[in-house]
Design an enzyme around this catalytic site. Structure first.
Site, PDB file in Angstrom:
ATOM      1  N   GLU A   1     -35.783   1.951  27.076  1.00 22.76           N
ATOM      2  CA  GLU A   1     -35.952   2.909  25.955  1.00 22.76           C
ATOM      3  C   GLU A   1     -34.663   3.550  25.713  1.00 22.76           C
ATOM      4  O   GLU A   1     -34.058   4.102  24.851  1.00 22.76           O
ATOM      5  CB  GLU A   1     -36.784   3.831  26.358  1.00 22.76           C
ATOM      6  CG  GLU A   1     -38.252   3.444  26.169  1.00 22.76           C
ATOM      7  CD  GLU A   1     -39.508   4.252  26.874  1.00 22.76           C
ATOM      8  OE1 GLU A   1     -38.907   5.026  27.846  1.00 22.76           O
ATOM      9  OE2 GLU A   1     -40.381   4.406  26.211  1.00 22.76           O
TER      10      GLU A   1
ATOM     11  N   GLY B   1     -48.586   3.995  22.962  1.00 25.40           N
ATOM     12  CA  GLY B   1     -49.927   3.061  22.831  1.00 25.40           C
ATOM     13  C   GLY B   1     -50.489   3.995  21.463  1.00 25.40           C
ATOM     14  O   GLY B   1     -50.669   5.215  21.522  1.00 25.40           O
TER      15      GLY B   1
ATOM     16  N   ILE C   1     -52.744   2.530  29.766  1.00 23.17           N
ATOM     17  CA  ILE C   1     -54.139   2.674  29.050  1.00 23.17           C
ATOM     18  C   ILE C   1     -54.295   1.486  28.296  1.00 23.17           C
ATOM     19  O   ILE C   1     -53.451   1.040  27.507  1.00 23.17           O
ATOM     20  CB  ILE C   1     -54.484   3.908  28.083  1.00 23.17           C
ATOM     21  CG1 ILE C   1     -54.245   5.216  28.680  1.00 23.17           C
ATOM     22  CG2 ILE C   1     -55.787   3.760  27.394  1.00 23.17           C
ATOM     23  CD1 ILE C   1     -55.199   5.520  29.930  1.00 23.17           C
TER      24      ILE C   1
ATOM     25  N   MET D   1     -47.133   8.464  28.894  1.00 29.17           N
ATOM     26  CA  MET D   1     -47.139   8.712  30.375  1.00 29.17           C
ATOM     27  C   MET D   1     -46.054   9.812  30.838  1.00 29.17           C
ATOM     28  O   MET D   1     -45.885  10.039  31.953  1.00 29.17           O
ATOM     29  CB  MET D   1     -47.002   7.507  31.236  1.00 29.17           C
ATOM     30  CG  MET D   1     -47.947   6.371  31.201  1.00 29.17           C
ATOM     31  SD  MET D   1     -47.774   5.033  32.214  1.00 29.17           S
ATOM     32  CE  MET D   1     -47.895   5.479  33.922  1.00 29.17           C
ATOM     33  N   GLU D   2     -45.399  10.564  29.837  1.00 24.08           N
ATOM     34  CA  GLU D   2     -44.536  11.334  30.144  1.00 24.08           C
ATOM     35  C   GLU D   2     -44.840  12.709  29.573  1.00 24.08           C
ATOM     36  O   GLU D   2     -44.423  13.850  30.121  1.00 24.08           O
ATOM     37  CB  GLU D   2     -43.246  10.989  30.167  1.00 24.08           C
ATOM     38  CG  GLU D   2     -42.677  10.008  30.951  1.00 24.08           C
ATOM     39  CD  GLU D   2     -43.581   8.293  30.576  1.00 24.08           C
ATOM     40  OE1 GLU D   2     -43.451   8.217  29.424  1.00 24.08           O
ATOM     41  OE2 GLU D   2     -43.686   7.545  31.564  1.00 24.08           O
TER      42      GLU D   2
ATOM     43  N   ASP E   1     -48.015  -0.974  21.393  1.00 21.94           N
ATOM     44  CA  ASP E   1     -49.379  -1.529  21.608  1.00 21.94           C
ATOM     45  C   ASP E   1     -50.444  -0.804  21.268  1.00 21.94           C
ATOM     46  O   ASP E   1     -50.266   0.266  21.050  1.00 21.94           O
ATOM     47  CB  ASP E   1     -49.412  -1.883  23.084  1.00 21.94           C
ATOM     48  CG  ASP E   1     -49.443  -0.720  24.128  1.00 21.94           C
ATOM     49  OD1 ASP E   1     -48.339  -0.219  24.409  1.00 21.94           O
ATOM     50  OD2 ASP E   1     -50.472   0.152  24.364  1.00 21.94           O
TER      51      ASP E   1
END
Ligand SMILES: Nc1ncnc2c(CN3C[C@H](CCSCCOCCO)[C@@H](O)C3)c[nH]c12
Length: 227
Positions: free
Chosen positions: A11, A77, A151, A171-172, A195
């Site tokens: 990223e 996601g 997920i 996740m952050e 996704d």
């Protein structure tokens, strides 16, 4: 000083390609890159995956490098149906979907003496929307939920959507939002969809991580021209 933070190397790399690096500082088992962009002093890092790593890097960017704004760029996601792979979303606020003290009567995501939601900076979000308008780029905004899990389940995704009103998952951001809120540092988070966070998301993620990271990186650079 403006901090630009990502979670993964993939990223951050497309952002660094636009910049002339001045110095690399090794600290707390990580690397922090110092750069200039136009007249902006930047410090950049990828934290490594997950809320603990993200909180550590966010705190270091603020405490050690004196960041006065923190901008996050990365992938996410999708929860909202109209968010397709490659689409951009900015966070209005972030939360932690894997915090569960409900047995004590607290709502999901709540920690005593803390908050469920951490507000993102309205000024930076306004700049993002202005840039999107100028470039004719579709830019969604919504709640983005974080947890220390990748997920890949429609059921789990739908629980997060119902419980937190979230439009995207990663996740952050919930951890970085908490750090910036406690440090009174304006926080902006931009994510490009990689996704759909359902069954098979891991395959899509691997396929679209690089491309979606580039989409987010390119937009972030356009934003830096307006800050
Ligand atoms: N569905 C989803 N659920 C939760 N988070 C996300 C995110 C956002 N980032 C990507 C990365 C998770 C992938 S770990 C990959 C391990 O390395 C694989 C090799 O590259 C973590 O930093 C969060 C995109 N889709 C997601």
């Amino acid at each position: 000083m403006i901090a630009i933070m990502c979670a993964m190397r993939e990223e951050l790399e497309p952002i660094l390609e636009y910049l002339k690096l001045k110095e690399t500082v090794e600290y707390a088992n990580n690397k922090y890159y110092l750069a200039k962009f136009n007249n902006l002093d930047l410090v950049l890092a990828y934290s490594k995956i997950g809320k603990v790593n993200a909180a550590l890097s966010a705190a270091i960017l603020i405490e050690k490098f004196n960041a006065k704004k923190l901008l996050f760029s990365g992938v996410a996601g999708a929860i909202e149906r109209d968010l397709k792979i490659g689409d951009l979303i900015i966070a209005t606020k972030t939360c932690q979907h894997d915090i569960d003290l409900t047995v004590f009567g607290y709502e999901p995501g709540f920690i005593p003496e803390s908050k469920v939601f951490f507000e993102c900076d309205e000024n930076l979000n306004h700049i993002a929307k202005k840039v999107a308008g100028k470039l004719g780029i579709k830019l969604k905004e919504g709640i983005i939920a974080s947890g220390d899990q990748f997920i890949h389940s429609k059921e789990k995704k739908e629980w997060i959507a119902k419980t937190f009103g979230a439009s995207a998952i990663e996740m952050e951001g919930g951890a970085v939002g908490c750090v910036c809120d406690n440090e009174s540092v304006p926080f902006f988070m931009l994510r490009a969809i990689s996704d759909a966070a359902e069954e098979g998301a891991g395959i899509d993620f691997d396929e679209f991580l690089e491309e979606s990271s580039r989409v987010s990186a390119k937009f972030l650079i356009e934003m830096l021209k307006e800050i």
